[in-house]
Design a protein around this motif. Structure first.
Motif, short mmCIF file in Angstrom:
data_model
loop_
_atom_site.label_atom_id
_atom_site.label_comp_id
_atom_site.label_asym_id
_atom_site.label_seq_id
_atom_site.Cartn_x
_atom_site.Cartn_y
_atom_site.Cartn_z
N TRP A 20 -3.72 60.95 32.60
CA TRP A 20 -4.26 62.56 33.25
C TRP A 20 -5.41 63.48 32.75
N GLU A 21 -5.09 64.85 33.62
CA GLU A 21 -6.23 65.56 33.84
C GLU A 21 -5.96 66.73 34.32
N GLY A 22 -6.03 67.84 33.26
CA GLY A 22 -5.86 68.71 33.24
C GLY A 22 -6.38 70.14 32.56
N THR A 23 -5.18 71.17 31.79
CA THR A 23 -6.06 72.16 31.67
C THR A 23 -5.54 72.18 30.06
N PHE A 24 -5.95 72.77 29.82
CA PHE A 24 -5.72 73.04 28.49
C PHE A 24 -4.56 74.05 27.74
N VAL A 25 -4.10 74.97 29.13
CA VAL A 25 -2.34 75.39 29.28
C VAL A 25 -2.13 74.92 29.96
N GLU A 26 -1.89 74.16 30.37
CA GLU A 26 -0.90 73.21 31.50
C GLU A 26 -0.29 71.80 29.82
N ASP A 29 1.54 73.73 27.74
CA ASP A 29 2.99 74.11 27.86
C ASP A 29 3.98 72.93 27.84
N GLY A 30 3.22 71.25 27.82
CA GLY A 30 3.92 70.51 27.46
C GLY A 30 3.70 69.54 28.24
N ALA A 31 2.72 69.35 28.93
CA ALA A 31 2.49 68.41 30.34
C ALA A 31 2.30 66.63 30.23
#
Length: 153
Positions: A20-26, A29-31
């Motif tokens: 998984w790659e994503g933002t701290f916000v994502e 938010d539970g990703a």
């Protein structure tokens, strides 16, 4: 609550999983929590009698977020339809158990970094930044324990 730290070794391992790659916000938010739950459910269906620890590997190599491989030690075509692999060398890690009644996971990591420095160790991000180990049935850091690990030399 008093938190204790120790040094542990992990042998060379192949971790098979989903990246998984994503933002701290994502992530906030539970990703990542959803990915953990989905992975545990697929593993339970594929291997109903297996209770292996789920492994999370983090790389904080982008300014707005991070990469996170969630998976299991060894080959695993039953849990993952398109498995991704990370081959890790034998590693020495600082470790602690984060417990739900403890403070925030990030506070526990900060305490671990302070302990690492006070003990004269050096954080080694050559292969990864963090390793987390989740027991079968993990729900969230606020309701379940997990092992926090930071590579050192």
């Amino acid at each position: 609550m008093v938190i204790s730290f120790e040094i542990t070794e992990r042998p060379a391992q192949r971790i098979t999983g989903h990246l998984w790659e994503g933002t701290f916000v994502e992530a906030a938010d539970g990703a990542v929590r959803r990915l953990i739950a989905e992975t545990q459910e697929r593993r339970r269906r594929a291997y109903p009698h297996d209770h292996s620890a789920l492994i999370g590997l983090s790389w904080n190599d982008r300014s707005d977020g991070f990469r996170y491989l969630i998976g299991y030690v060894g080959e695993d075509d039953g849990t993952f339809t398109q498995p991704q692999h990370v081959d890790l060398p034998a590693m020495r890690l600082a470790t602690t158990i984060h417990r739900p009644e403890s403070s925030d996971v990030f506070v526990d990591y900060r305490k671990m970094f302070d302990w690492i420095a006070a003990e004269g160790h050096v954080v080694d991000t050559t292969h990864l930044h963090y390793r987390e180990e989740y027991e079968a049935g993990f729900v969230s850091p606020s309701t379940s324990s997990l092992r926090l690990m930071v590579p050192i030399r």
